[in-house]
Motif scaffolding. Structure first.
Motif, PDB file in Angstrom:
ATOM      1  N   GLY A 248       7.404 -26.008  72.539  1.00  0.00           N
ATOM      2  CA  GLY A 248       6.833 -24.849  71.336  1.00  0.00           C
ATOM      3  C   GLY A 248       7.449 -23.609  71.690  1.00  0.00           C
ATOM      4  N   ALA A 249       8.912 -23.420  71.821  1.00  0.00           N
ATOM      5  CA  ALA A 249       9.556 -22.000  71.573  1.00  0.00           C
ATOM      6  C   ALA A 249      10.403 -22.060  70.082  1.00  0.00           C
ATOM      7  CB  ALA A 249      10.295 -22.423  72.608  1.00  0.00           C
ATOM      8  N   GLU A 250      10.626 -23.939  70.587  1.00  0.00           N
ATOM      9  CA  GLU A 250      11.573 -23.958  68.907  1.00  0.00           C
ATOM     10  C   GLU A 250      10.039 -24.231  67.835  1.00  0.00           C
ATOM     11  OE1 GLU A 250      14.653 -27.990  70.078  1.00  0.00           O
ATOM     12  OE2 GLU A 250      12.382 -28.616  70.204  1.00  0.00           O
ATOM     13  N   ALA A 251       8.731 -24.346  67.584  1.00  0.00           N
ATOM     14  CA  ALA A 251       7.788 -24.006  66.585  1.00  0.00           C
ATOM     15  C   ALA A 251       8.288 -23.103  66.628  1.00  0.00           C
ATOM     16  CB  ALA A 251       6.631 -24.447  67.595  1.00  0.00           C
ATOM     17  N   LEU A 252       8.163 -21.704  67.204  1.00  0.00           N
ATOM     18  CA  LEU A 252       8.027 -19.934  67.324  1.00  0.00           C
ATOM     19  C   LEU A 252       9.061 -20.040  66.686  1.00  0.00           C
ATOM     20  CD1 LEU A 252       6.596 -17.580  67.456  1.00  0.00           C
ATOM     21  CD2 LEU A 252       7.980 -17.234  70.017  1.00  0.00           C
ATOM     22  N   VAL A 253      10.183 -20.113  67.296  1.00  0.00           N
ATOM     23  CA  VAL A 253      11.203 -20.192  66.713  1.00  0.00           C
ATOM     24  C   VAL A 253      11.825 -20.653  64.450  1.00  0.00           C
ATOM     25  CG1 VAL A 253      13.595 -20.457  66.092  1.00  0.00           C
ATOM     26  CG2 VAL A 253      13.462 -20.126  68.244  1.00  0.00           C
ATOM     27  N   ASP A 254      10.981 -21.709  64.269  1.00  0.00           N
ATOM     28  CA  ASP A 254      10.686 -21.879  63.364  1.00  0.00           C
ATOM     29  C   ASP A 254       9.718 -21.940  61.967  1.00  0.00           C
ATOM     30  OD1 ASP A 254      12.373 -24.354  63.598  1.00  0.00           O
ATOM     31  OD2 ASP A 254      10.939 -26.176  63.530  1.00  0.00           O
ATOM     32  N   LEU A 255       8.581 -21.203  62.968  1.00  0.00           N
ATOM     33  CA  LEU A 255       7.882 -20.058  62.381  1.00  0.00           C
ATOM     34  C   LEU A 255       8.302 -18.499  61.559  1.00  0.00           C
ATOM     35  CD1 LEU A 255       4.354 -20.770  63.941  1.00  0.00           C
ATOM     36  CD2 LEU A 255       5.131 -21.930  60.956  1.00  0.00           C
ATOM     37  N   TRP A 256       9.159 -18.087  63.015  1.00  0.00           N
ATOM     38  CA  TRP A 256       9.917 -17.177  63.248  1.00  0.00           C
ATOM     39  C   TRP A 256      10.689 -17.238  61.572  1.00  0.00           C
ATOM     40  CZ3 TRP A 256      13.639 -15.235  67.398  1.00  0.00           C
ATOM     41  CH2 TRP A 256      14.301 -14.746  67.340  1.00  0.00           C
ATOM     42  N   GLN A 257      11.808 -17.749  61.555  1.00  0.00           N
ATOM     43  CA  GLN A 257      12.353 -18.369  60.026  1.00  0.00           C
ATOM     44  C   GLN A 257      11.702 -17.967  59.148  1.00  0.00           C
ATOM     45  OE1 GLN A 257      13.359 -21.066  58.319  1.00  0.00           O
ATOM     46  NE2 GLN A 257      15.347 -20.414  57.609  1.00  0.00           N
ATOM     47  N   HIS A 258      10.840 -19.025  58.793  1.00  0.00           N
ATOM     48  CA  HIS A 258      10.478 -18.183  57.803  1.00  0.00           C
ATOM     49  C   HIS A 258       9.454 -17.623  57.200  1.00  0.00           C
ATOM     50  CE1 HIS A 258       9.203 -23.611  58.762  1.00  0.00           C
ATOM     51  NE2 HIS A 258      10.866 -23.329  58.295  1.00  0.00           N
ATOM     52  N   ALA A 259       9.190 -16.581  57.721  1.00  0.00           N
ATOM     53  CA  ALA A 259       8.606 -15.358  58.024  1.00  0.00           C
ATOM     54  C   ALA A 259       9.413 -14.490  57.304  1.00  0.00           C
ATOM     55  CB  ALA A 259       7.841 -15.129  59.091  1.00  0.00           C
ATOM     56  N   LEU A 260      10.630 -14.976  57.870  1.00  0.00           N
ATOM     57  CA  LEU A 260      11.576 -13.890  57.710  1.00  0.00           C
ATOM     58  C   LEU A 260      12.237 -14.049  56.458  1.00  0.00           C
ATOM     59  CD1 LEU A 260      14.169 -13.593  60.986  1.00  0.00           C
ATOM     60  CD2 LEU A 260      12.813 -11.872  60.561  1.00  0.00           C
ATOM     61  N   ALA A 261      12.062 -15.361  56.234  1.00  0.00           N
ATOM     62  CA  ALA A 261      13.061 -16.035  55.215  1.00  0.00           C
ATOM     63  C   ALA A 261      11.589 -15.015  53.817  1.00  0.00           C
ATOM     64  CB  ALA A 261      13.003 -16.718  54.761  1.00  0.00           C
ATOM     65  N   ALA A 262      10.196 -14.979  54.230  1.00  0.00           N
ATOM     66  CA  ALA A 262       9.181 -14.914  53.167  1.00  0.00           C
ATOM     67  C   ALA A 262       9.561 -13.716  52.851  1.00  0.00           C
ATOM     68  CB  ALA A 262       7.851 -15.483  53.637  1.00  0.00           C
ATOM     69  N   ARG A 263       9.791 -13.041  53.691  1.00  0.00           N
ATOM     70  CA  ARG A 263       9.587 -11.162  53.458  1.00  0.00           C
ATOM     71  C   ARG A 263      10.931 -11.654  52.802  1.00  0.00           C
ATOM     72  NH1 ARG A 263       7.954  -8.661  59.577  1.00  0.00           N
ATOM     73  NH2 ARG A 263       5.840 -10.255  59.464  1.00  0.00           N
ATOM     74  N   LYS A 264      12.127 -11.686  53.057  1.00  0.00           N
ATOM     75  CA  LYS A 264      13.142 -12.184  52.436  1.00  0.00           C
ATOM     76  C   LYS A 264      14.081 -10.912  53.069  1.00  0.00           C
ATOM     77  CE  LYS A 264      12.227 -12.196  46.984  1.00  0.00           C
ATOM     78  NZ  LYS A 264      11.958 -13.475  47.475  1.00  0.00           N
ATOM     79  N   ARG A 265      14.376 -10.977  54.448  1.00  0.00           N
ATOM     80  CA  ARG A 265      14.748 -10.240  55.629  1.00  0.00           C
ATOM     81  C   ARG A 265      15.660 -11.564  56.371  1.00  0.00           C
ATOM     82  NH1 ARG A 265      10.842  -6.764  59.073  1.00  0.00           N
ATOM     83  NH2 ARG A 265      12.908  -5.871  59.899  1.00  0.00           N
ATOM     84  N   LEU A 266      16.386 -12.321  55.865  1.00  0.00           N
ATOM     85  CA  LEU A 266      16.498 -12.568  57.298  1.00  0.00           C
ATOM     86  C   LEU A 266      18.209 -12.703  56.779  1.00  0.00           C
ATOM     87  CD1 LEU A 266      16.108 -16.976  56.203  1.00  0.00           C
ATOM     88  CD2 LEU A 266      16.442 -15.404  58.630  1.00  0.00           C
ATOM     89  N   ASP A 267      18.661 -11.981  55.797  1.00  0.00           N
ATOM     90  CA  ASP A 267      19.866 -11.373  55.479  1.00  0.00           C
ATOM     91  C   ASP A 267      20.147 -10.312  56.304  1.00  0.00           C
ATOM     92  OD1 ASP A 267      18.587  -9.397  53.812  1.00  0.00           O
ATOM     93  OD2 ASP A 267      20.150  -9.783  52.104  1.00  0.00           O
ATOM     94  N   ASP A 268      19.361  -9.504  57.110  1.00  0.00           N
ATOM     95  CA  ASP A 268      19.647  -8.428  57.573  1.00  0.00           C
ATOM     96  C   ASP A 268      20.273  -9.209  59.260  1.00  0.00           C
ATOM     97  OD1 ASP A 268      18.482  -6.466  59.504  1.00  0.00           O
ATOM     98  OD2 ASP A 268      17.865  -5.548  58.618  1.00  0.00           O
ATOM     99  N   PRO A 269      20.966  -8.040  59.550  1.00  0.00           N
ATOM    100  CA  PRO A 269      21.907  -8.463  60.766  1.00  0.00           C
ATOM    101  C   PRO A 269      22.100  -8.256  62.039  1.00  0.00           C
ATOM    102  CG  PRO A 269      23.348  -6.841  59.260  1.00  0.00           C
ATOM    103  CD  PRO A 269      21.961  -7.078  58.347  1.00  0.00           C
TER     104      PRO A 269
END
Length: 384
Positions: A248-269
């Motif tokens: 369940g934790a891994e699923a949450l981390v996956d969705l979180w990463q996808h949400a950040l990518a969609a917002r173009k915020r994955l490069d935020d330190p």
């Protein structure tokens, strides 16, 4: 058409690419399952047709021994982890099924196993219900049979579980070890899913089951008084539901990463440091639980010191998994803000389900028990 499926040859064959499609289907339906009137019935059908319910049986009974011994521990861990990643509610029911089959193998009489295992081969889902309500489950003599009174609460899989192993006591006894019995629980008139008030794990169809007036035979007892608490299978077995928590934790981390990518915020330190911390916790849980599963299952028939050490390892792993999952939940919520709380989204559902599933009974007592077991180990005799 019969729901019986061909058993797989061994437990190692279960965690392979052949289950990628199954896990994908479980994940695709996860948001729908908690509002679909059919509930998890389609998901249990998927497990049934994939042969996973029968796979938990011993090899001599047409199964693959999944979760029954040390050599299948890692396969069971990986399967529960992947199932938790797809749908925590499905993983919760499947873990109960593994536990029930294992208890029957450990303590059930051969006549009882001969009666129940064919039903499992044909697709019956089993469960373990231990939580008593205001009327604890009791039994008393009634002619040639025994009669039940009382109820079980937090009973997962109402309408899905056909047979449940339940804890119960004689009606004249309030102390001492409880007993186990295998009872049919398919009567819809006795099921009350409305008793489940929690916001999480809604799809598990949990609730109250009323046993009042039910009769059963003495040969439905599973083992002797106190067998349920026998180690390393009782506290030691908590590695199984921890594997689902990890998924369940891994699923949450996956969705979180996808949400950040969609917002173009994955490069935020700041976002990257939170995400990296969550990934590191998932990797640490994976390594710890994989090792713990083998340690616990290898401790069967070991000397008391080895058994105690294995149980302590399982209890410490449970503590680490809970703390790690709570931190991941907090990191995701801080990172995503209000988006983590939007209803009817996958992130919000997984947040609710994981937070609820983590709350196991008596967590402080479990850590205290681990401390006592560890304190009894002579200084310098255990590698830390």
């Amino acid at each position: 058409m019969s729901t019986r499926s061909m058993p797989l040859r061994d437990a190692s064959s279960h965690v392979t690419a052949q289950h990628d499609a199954l896990m994908s289907r479980l994940a695709e339906r996860a948001d729908l399952a908690e509002i679909d009137p059919a509930g998890l019935a389609p998901e249990i059908d998927m497990l049934r047709h994939a042969g996973l319910l029968a796979a938990c049986l011993p090899g001599d009974d047409g199964g693959a021994g999944l979760g029954l011994h040390a050599r299948s521990a890692v396969s069971a861990f990986e399967l529960l982890r992947r199932m938790g990643r797809a749908n925590l509610s499905v993983a919760r029911l499947f873990e109960g099924h593994i536990n029930a089959v294992k208890l029957l193998c450990l303590y059930g009489e051969s006549r009882l196993r001969a009666r129940i295992f064919p039903a499992v081969r044909d697709g019956a889902l089993l469960g373990v219900w231990g939580a008593d309500g205001p009327r604890p489950l009791r039994y008393a003599p009634f002619g040639d049979h025994l009669r039940l009174d009382g109820e079980k609460v937090f009973a997962s899989g109402l309408g899905l579980v056909r047979f449940a192993i339940v804890t119960l006591r004689e009606d004249t006894s309030d102390e001492g070890p409880s007993r186990l019995a295998l009872l049919e629980v398919s009567d819809p008139q006795r099921q009350d899913p409305s008793a489940w008030k929690a916001s999480g794990m809604r799809a598990t169809a949990s609730g109250r089951f009323d046993f009042a007036g039910m009769a059963f035979d003495p040969d439905q007892f599973v083992g002797r008084p106190g067998d349920y608490e026998r180690e390393p299978h009782f506290e030691g077995g908590i590695w199984r539901y921890c594997a689902a928590h990890l998924g369940g934790a891994e699923a949450l981390v996956d969705l979180w990463q996808h949400a950040l990518a969609a917002r173009k915020r994955l490069d935020d330190p700041m976002q990257l440091t939170r995400y990296a911390r969550a990934v590191s916790l998932c990797r640490a849980m994976t390594s710890l639980l994989r090792e713990t599963s083998q340690t616990v299952e290898a401790a069967v028939n070991s000397d008391p010191a080895a058994t105690d050490a294995a149980v302590a390892d399982a209890l410490l792993a449970r503590q680490f998994v809970e703390e790690s999952c709570v931190e991941i939940l907090q990191l995701a919520e801080k990172s995503l803000g209000t988006a983590a709380h939007v209803r009817r989204t996958s992130i919000e559902r997984i947040r609710r389900d994981l937070s609820m599933f983590l709350r196991q009974a008596a967590p402080d007592a479990k850590l205290l028990k681990a401390g006592r077991l560890l304190a009894a180990v002579p200084a310098g005799s255990r590698p830390w």
